[in-house]
Design an enzyme around this catalytic site. Structure first.
Site, short mmCIF file in Angstrom:
data_model
loop_
_atom_site.label_atom_id
_atom_site.label_comp_id
_atom_site.label_asym_id
_atom_site.label_seq_id
_atom_site.Cartn_x
_atom_site.Cartn_y
_atom_site.Cartn_z
N ASP A 8 24.31 58.82 -1.95
CA ASP A 8 23.19 59.36 -1.18
C ASP A 8 23.67 60.45 -0.22
O ASP A 8 24.73 60.30 0.40
CB ASP A 8 22.56 58.20 -0.39
CG ASP A 8 21.22 58.54 0.22
OD1 ASP A 8 20.31 58.87 -0.54
OD2 ASP A 8 21.09 58.44 1.45
N GLU A 15 24.30 63.01 -4.89
CA GLU A 15 23.13 63.77 -4.48
C GLU A 15 23.66 64.86 -3.55
O GLU A 15 23.89 64.63 -2.36
CB GLU A 15 22.14 62.86 -3.74
CG GLU A 15 20.84 63.58 -3.42
CD GLU A 15 20.03 62.93 -2.28
OE1 GLU A 15 18.82 63.14 -2.24
OE2 GLU A 15 20.62 62.25 -1.43
C1 GLC Z 1 18.19 60.41 0.01
C2 GLC Z 1 17.25 59.44 -0.67
C3 GLC Z 1 15.97 59.36 0.12
C4 GLC Z 1 16.30 58.85 1.50
C5 GLC Z 1 17.35 59.72 2.16
C6 GLC Z 1 17.93 59.06 3.37
O1 GLC Z 1 17.73 61.71 -0.03
O2 GLC Z 1 17.04 59.84 -2.00
O3 GLC Z 1 15.01 58.53 -0.49
O4 GLC Z 1 15.15 58.83 2.31
O5 GLC Z 1 18.44 59.98 1.31
O6 GLC Z 1 18.74 57.99 2.98
#
Ligand code: GLC
Length: 546
Positions: free
Chosen positions: A220, A279
């Site tokens: 994440d 991500e």
């Molecule tokens: C990422 C997740 C999202 C979340 C954020 C904070 O972008 O995909 O759903 O709110 O991180 O953890």
């Protein structure tokens, strides 16, 4: 005609040094909204386990599960209070172990979400830090900074969810004048990765899940772990927008790469090697640096998520990713949807038109060079739901006005609305019960039901299943290979072409008139061809040059 029937493609054995993830398609499960096994209206591990055969029947290689660990659920589990447990809302560790075992026996790999940028304010280490007071070592696990004034936070950083990225540690106290940093909500304090104890802690988290046999991790906000030394003001006027990109002090600091080198080494201590997918919401040339040979194996390419139905923009984005691949050897990992993004049917115009384009985009996605991720419900062509205001729960909506709930509505398994579309199963997991789902399903949800699509050879579900079958065959026959690139161009009539290799290209008709395809055999198309070799607008095809 399929290549098997036409004899155009012959199966050979996959070259042994191709790693499984290079050809993989992973299905993202948002457990809350996938299937509810205990009838409380919230999806859970029992529901997912009961439905694993459905996922296996799609022909995907694995599942990425968003967080189910203990959490106050402020950000639907992205506020983790125990990284090595299971929240009772979702079930038990025994249920997770059973799920993992069944998934493996069905040939599905399991990837979990790890959230290393922040935890929940309920996490014991944050609670201990709060209790320990200003200046303590315990506070050094997070970003606590003394502030002189109640209303003046330590710097100008903004939260991704809206508002400032700082809260007072102890608003009641006259002596504790610390603030703490949270790039997301106040319930999600950021870890201080400059403290080596944080890295050691996460090594333990990774080992815990890898030891269990989990096949990999989705990381994440992977590019935000390190903050600029001294936490200086951001020069950007508007604060943090666009996935942290506009604040250079919190995004893409060089030190973060050390974390992924360390994690890759750890992941490769296991057999088979564990997969790391990030991500990394950065421009392609910067994101590609996270997938250098000794870092993560994959980082999502969200190139088309922000684009409309615009062939020139798609070609430019595709060529930019290809340039990054050539520079760093980083094959794009394609995704059109996830739990944070407006569903593609809606993004591409909504209604019949949006549905046709989303089908075409799916066909394109699965034919592009690189692994791909599908988000639950994408295979059904689900549109974004306009969740009634009083039912919205997304903290981003509460703080900033953008609402992600519309992509998170519980799946329609059956047409019957009186049974809430079969979302909640009753023990023993064969009957349905009409529990109120945690987000309401819209009136027409039943038209997308899995049970209907399974019977319909023209359905979106049937198309995805067929594309995945063909994709596997093309990998086996070495039409698709790990070194394929993407050369993108737009031909007359707004026909978008991605040449994957000398043998194969993907074509998407993005104009308003039918267009003639370059010569070749059409292996798959999103909708029937207008006539031999012609694509109607909003159709896409896989073409073999043989
Ligand atoms: C990422 C997740 C999202 C979340 C954020 C904070 O972008 O995909 O759903 O709110 O991180 O953890």
């Amino acid at each position: 005609m399929s290549p098997v029937e036409s004899g155009t493609v012959e199966e050979t054995t996959l070259t042994p040094d191709v790693q499984w993830w290079q050809s993989a398609v992973i299905y993202q499960v948002y457990p809350r909204s996938f299937a509810d096994g205990d009838g409380d209206g919230v999806g859970d591990l029992a529901g997912l386990t009961a439905r694993l055969p459905y996922i296996a029947s799609l022909g995907v290689d694995g599942i990425w599960m968003t967080p189910f660990q203990p959490s106050p659920q402020l950000d639907q589990g992205y506020d983790v209070s125990d990284y090595c447990g299971v929240d009772p809302l979702f079930g038990t560790m025994e249920q997770f172990d059973a799920l993992l075992e069944l998934a493996h026996s069905l040939g599905l790999r399991i990837l979990l979400d790890v959230v290393p940028n922040h935890c929940s304010s309920e996490h014991p280490l944050f609670q201990q830090a709060l209790a320990a007071g200003p200046g303590s070592q315990k506070r050094d696990m997070f970003h606590f900074v003394e502030g002189s004034d109640d209303d003046v936070p330590p710097n100008n950083w903004q939260s991704v969810f809206g508002g400032r990225a700082w809260s007072r540690a102890n608003p009641e106290s006259l002596t504790d004048t610390d603030w703490y940093l949270h790039l997301f909500s106040a319930g999600q304090p950021d870890w201080n990765w400059r403290n080596p104890a944080v890295g050691d802690y996460f090594d333990g988290v990774l080992r815990f899940w890898f030891d269990k046999g989990v096949d990999g991790l989705r990381i994440d906000v992977a590019h935000a772990l390190f903050k600029a030394e001294g936490l200086p003001d951001s020069p950007s006027a508007g604060g943090v927008v666009d996935g942290l990109r506009s604040n250079p002090q919190v995004s893409d600091q060089e030190e973060v790469h050390e974390v992924y080198r360390r994690w890759r080494t750890l992941a490769e201590k296991y057999e088979p090697h564990r997969l790391l997918v990030g991500e990394v919401n950065l421009e392609p040339a910067r994101a590609a640096r996270y997938t250098r040979a000794d870092e993560m194996q994959q980082a999502f390419a969200f190139a088309f998520v922000k684009l409309g139905w615009d062939p020139a923009a798609w070609a430019a984005a595709g060529n930019e990713l290809e340039a990054a691949r050539r520079l760093h050897g980083a094959t794009p990992t394609w995704a059109l949807e996830n739990h944070d993004i407006v569903r593609s049917v809606t993004r591409f115009g909504g209604g019949e038109l949006g549905a046709m384009r989303a089908r075409a985009a799916l066909v394109a996605l699965l034919g592009l060079p690189g692994p791909a991720y599908l988000y639950q419900g994408q295979e059904l062509g689900l549109p974004e739901v306009d969740v009634p205001l009083e039912c919205r729960v997304d903290p981003m909506w509460a703080r900033g006005g953008v609402c992600r709930d519309g992509a998170r509505v519980p799946l329609p398994w059956i047409a019957d609305a009186a049974l809430n579309h079969g979302f909640s199963l009753a023990e023993p997991a064969i009957a349905f019960q009409a529990s109120e789902p945690w987000l309401p399903q819209p009136a027409d949800w039943g038209t997308h039901a899995i049970e209907l699509q399974q019977e319909d050879p023209e359905s979106s579900l049937a198309l995805v299943t067929k594309a995945l079958e063909m994709r596997r065959l093309l990998w086996k026959s070495e039409v698709f290979g790990p070194n394929d690139g993407g050369s993108w161009r737009v031909e007359a009539g707004n026909l978008l072409i991605c040449e994957r290799s000398a043998d194969f290209f993907v074509a998407v008709a993005m104009g308003t008139e039918p267009v003639k395809l370059p010569a070749g055999t059409v292996l798959l198309s999103a909708a029937p061809l207008a006539e031999d070799g012609w694509l109607q607008p909003d159709n896409a095809a896989w073409v073999l040059r043989r």
